[in-house]
Design an enzyme around this catalytic site. Structure first.
Site, short mmCIF file in Angstrom:
data_model
loop_
_atom_site.label_atom_id
_atom_site.label_comp_id
_atom_site.label_asym_id
_atom_site.label_seq_id
_atom_site.Cartn_x
_atom_site.Cartn_y
_atom_site.Cartn_z
N GLU A 168 -5.89 -37.40 20.44
CA GLU A 168 -6.83 -38.52 20.41
C GLU A 168 -7.89 -38.32 19.32
O GLU A 168 -8.23 -39.26 18.59
CB GLU A 168 -7.53 -38.70 21.77
CG GLU A 168 -6.60 -39.03 22.90
CD GLU A 168 -6.06 -37.81 23.65
OE1 GLU A 168 -5.66 -37.97 24.81
OE2 GLU A 168 -6.06 -36.69 23.08
N CYS B 284 -8.55 -35.81 28.10
CA CYS B 284 -9.41 -34.78 28.68
C CYS B 284 -10.86 -35.26 28.52
O CYS B 284 -11.12 -36.24 27.82
CB CYS B 284 -9.18 -33.45 27.97
SG CYS B 284 -9.86 -33.39 26.29
N CYS C 250 -11.86 -35.75 24.82
CA CYS C 250 -11.22 -36.91 24.19
C CYS C 250 -11.73 -38.22 24.79
O CYS C 250 -11.94 -39.19 24.06
CB CYS C 250 -9.70 -36.81 24.30
SG CYS C 250 -9.04 -35.44 23.32
#
Length: 157
Positions: A55, A83, A86
């Site tokens: 990302e 996560c 990101c």
């Protein structure tokens, strides 16, 4: 106009390229105004940069391409639930939508060292306007973990 499933397929294909190059099994694609502006995979191992998640690398490419740090109309497809790092980066870029396939729990079950904080919880608690859509091509995204584990790529947990 590209659909979230078509955008996800680009992310899946890019993740497969990454796996073939010895990287971990994550891919991301970004579209703006119906045009694909970035497709990237995780390059953490290649760059020795723990922030080089799919990302983040896709955001870097997209922002460079349009010459802006904000992408308020962007649609993102990522093979795994973002996560916390990101998810925050996607929020800060003000992307409109994030479509993801596999979940953080799927990644953790594969052995990745995940902070099990769902992106949805992070966005709700933080008041983000970025909309999340789960389970986009989830089976195909989960297969990336199996493909990665079956290869000769080094496993870093």
């Amino acid at each position: 106009m590209i659909s979230p499933s078509e955008l996800m397929q680009l992310a899946i294909d890019k993740a497969k390229e990454g796996i073939a190059a010895g990287q971990s099994p994550f891919g991301c694609a970004i579209a703006l105004d119906g045009e694909v502006i970035a497709v990237s995979h995780n390059i953490v191992l290649q760059t020795t940069d723990v922030t080089a998640h799919a990302e983040v690398t896709a955001l870097r490419v997209a922002c460079q391409k349009v010459g802006e740090i904000l992408l308020p109309q962007a649609i993102v497809a990522t093979t795994c639930e973002p996560c916390p790092m990101c998810a925050a980066a996607l929020h800060w870029a003000r992307v409109a939508e994030v479509h993801y396939g596999a979940t953080i729990d799927d990644a953790a079950e594969t052995g990745f060292n995940e902070l099990r904080v769902p992106a949805r919880s992070l966005y709700e608690q933080g008041g983000s306007s970025t909309r999340l859509f789960s389970d986009v091509e989830r089976a195909a995204c989960r297969e990336l973990f199996e493909l990665w584990k079956s290869g000769d790529a080094p496993i870093y947990y």
